[in-house]
Motif scaffolding. Sequence first.
Motif, PDB file in Angstrom:
ATOM      1  N   MET A 169     -24.620  -8.738 -62.057  1.00 54.24           N
ATOM      2  CA  MET A 169     -24.330  -8.534 -60.637  1.00 54.24           C
ATOM      3  C   MET A 169     -24.025  -9.870 -59.982  1.00 54.24           C
ATOM      4  O   MET A 169     -24.382 -10.933 -60.495  1.00 54.24           O
ATOM      5  CB  MET A 169     -25.544  -7.899 -59.936  1.00 54.24           C
ATOM      6  N   VAL A 170     -23.340  -9.827 -58.852  1.00 54.72           N
ATOM      7  CA  VAL A 170     -23.205 -11.001 -57.998  1.00 54.72           C
ATOM      8  C   VAL A 170     -24.490 -11.104 -57.183  1.00 54.72           C
ATOM      9  O   VAL A 170     -24.877 -10.153 -56.502  1.00 54.72           O
ATOM     10  CB  VAL A 170     -21.982 -10.879 -57.068  1.00 54.72           C
ATOM     11  N   GLU A 171     -25.155 -12.250 -57.261  1.00 57.32           N
ATOM     12  CA  GLU A 171     -26.427 -12.431 -56.573  1.00 57.32           C
ATOM     13  C   GLU A 171     -26.215 -13.073 -55.203  1.00 57.32           C
ATOM     14  O   GLU A 171     -25.408 -14.001 -55.064  1.00 57.32           O
ATOM     15  CB  GLU A 171     -27.358 -13.310 -57.409  1.00 57.32           C
ATOM     16  N   VAL A 172     -26.949 -12.588 -54.213  1.00 55.19           N
ATOM     17  CA  VAL A 172     -26.999 -13.190 -52.878  1.00 55.19           C
ATOM     18  C   VAL A 172     -28.460 -13.179 -52.453  1.00 55.19           C
ATOM     19  O   VAL A 172     -29.057 -12.105 -52.353  1.00 55.19           O
ATOM     20  CB  VAL A 172     -26.141 -12.410 -51.862  1.00 55.19           C
ATOM     21  N   HIS A 173     -29.060 -14.356 -52.225  1.00 48.28           N
ATOM     22  CA  HIS A 173     -30.498 -14.405 -51.943  1.00 48.28           C
ATOM     23  C   HIS A 173     -30.863 -15.646 -51.142  1.00 48.28           C
ATOM     24  O   HIS A 173     -30.056 -16.577 -50.982  1.00 48.28           O
ATOM     25  CB  HIS A 173     -31.308 -14.343 -53.237  1.00 48.28           C
ATOM     26  N   VAL A 174     -32.103 -15.658 -50.657  1.00 49.85           N
ATOM     27  CA  VAL A 174     -32.586 -16.726 -49.787  1.00 49.85           C
ATOM     28  C   VAL A 174     -32.846 -18.026 -50.540  1.00 49.85           C
ATOM     29  O   VAL A 174     -32.849 -19.111 -49.940  1.00 49.85           O
ATOM     30  CB  VAL A 174     -33.861 -16.270 -49.044  1.00 49.85           C
ATOM     31  N   MET A 175     -33.075 -17.972 -51.854  1.00 56.49           N
ATOM     32  CA  MET A 175     -33.367 -19.185 -52.616  1.00 56.49           C
ATOM     33  C   MET A 175     -32.121 -20.050 -52.765  1.00 56.49           C
ATOM     34  O   MET A 175     -31.011 -19.533 -52.865  1.00 56.49           O
ATOM     35  CB  MET A 175     -33.901 -18.843 -54.004  1.00 56.49           C
ATOM     36  N   GLU A 176     -32.321 -21.373 -52.766  1.00 54.84           N
ATOM     37  CA  GLU A 176     -31.214 -22.264 -53.119  1.00 54.84           C
ATOM     38  C   GLU A 176     -31.413 -22.729 -54.551  1.00 54.84           C
ATOM     39  O   GLU A 176     -32.508 -22.648 -55.110  1.00 54.84           O
ATOM     40  CB  GLU A 176     -31.112 -23.449 -52.163  1.00 54.84           C
ATOM     41  N   HIS A 177     -30.333 -23.215 -55.164  1.00 54.63           N
ATOM     42  CA  HIS A 177     -30.365 -23.591 -56.573  1.00 54.63           C
ATOM     43  C   HIS A 177     -29.830 -25.004 -56.785  1.00 54.63           C
ATOM     44  O   HIS A 177     -28.914 -25.449 -56.089  1.00 54.63           O
ATOM     45  CB  HIS A 177     -29.472 -22.654 -57.409  1.00 54.63           C
ATOM     46  N   GLY A 178     -30.390 -25.656 -57.806  1.00 54.71           N
ATOM     47  CA  GLY A 178     -29.790 -26.824 -58.422  1.00 54.71           C
ATOM     48  C   GLY A 178     -29.632 -26.499 -59.896  1.00 54.71           C
ATOM     49  O   GLY A 178     -30.599 -26.074 -60.540  1.00 54.71           O
ATOM     50  N   LEU A 179     -28.435 -26.655 -60.450  1.00 58.70           N
ATOM     51  CA  LEU A 179     -28.137 -26.187 -61.806  1.00 58.70           C
ATOM     52  C   LEU A 179     -27.420 -27.281 -62.575  1.00 58.70           C
ATOM     53  O   LEU A 179     -26.444 -27.856 -62.082  1.00 58.70           O
ATOM     54  CB  LEU A 179     -27.269 -24.930 -61.713  1.00 58.70           C
ATOM     55  N   LEU A 180     -27.877 -27.557 -63.789  1.00 59.18           N
ATOM     56  CA  LEU A 180     -27.222 -28.522 -64.679  1.00 59.18           C
ATOM     57  C   LEU A 180     -26.812 -27.818 -65.956  1.00 59.18           C
ATOM     58  O   LEU A 180     -27.652 -27.224 -66.647  1.00 59.18           O
ATOM     59  CB  LEU A 180     -28.167 -29.684 -64.995  1.00 59.18           C
TER      60      LEU A 180
END
Length: 244
Positions: A178-189
Amino acid sequence: MHNLGHTRSVRRSSHLIHTPDTFIRTQIPGCSKASVIVHVSPALGANFAQYSVEFEAGGVLGAAAGQRFLYVLEGTVTLEYGAETYTLVENEYAYIPQGAEHAFRAPQSALAVVIEQKYRSLVGIKPSKLVIGQEFSVNAQPLMGDSDLLVRSLLPDTMAFDFAVNTMSYAPGAGLSMVEVHVMEHGLLMLEGGGIYRLDDQWYPVTVGDFIWMAPYCPQWFGAIGKVPAKYLIYKDWNRHPLT
């Protein structure tokens, strides 16, 4: 030859793609014989900081501005924590509580990624404690029952921790359901392989070494492309009331 201004790096209000061709090295207090590449910080609007550290032989990373998570990408890093010393190698990690005196040292050249965030305490909950771990010792769980998409949770999922760090591994051709939409922010490497990331209404090719920041409520989706698995390390804020 000059690249004529071309890069895959992109900055938008809701997301950032930071690719190695645009990395700039700097120094931070408490750091010696090591270069720091700041991927994201509050200067961009994030509520955390994430950076890579390129240690020379004898390099040191000292005090943190908040709680700290360090994951070793290459080489060996030692953690001095009180009277104890821990040796961390590739795919091993450490979580350091806010305010704890410590230092990371590299006997030889090494590479690590670091996440720092100010700790948000809760009444009646004891603060988080030191964690030393190894990624492959953590049981992998299929995401939403999909055995081609495996998640390893590197920190305990308790209210003592106000952020989570996971690795996510994709078999070739696997993608989020699914395409996710949520309150959390991410940092991704990106650690291995590559694929396509959807952020907002844009689609971006990503590969090993790329960093992505996703603001709260940024629509997001990833699919692995190629003949090898894809894997990334991902941060999210967690376990706190949205009004905080």
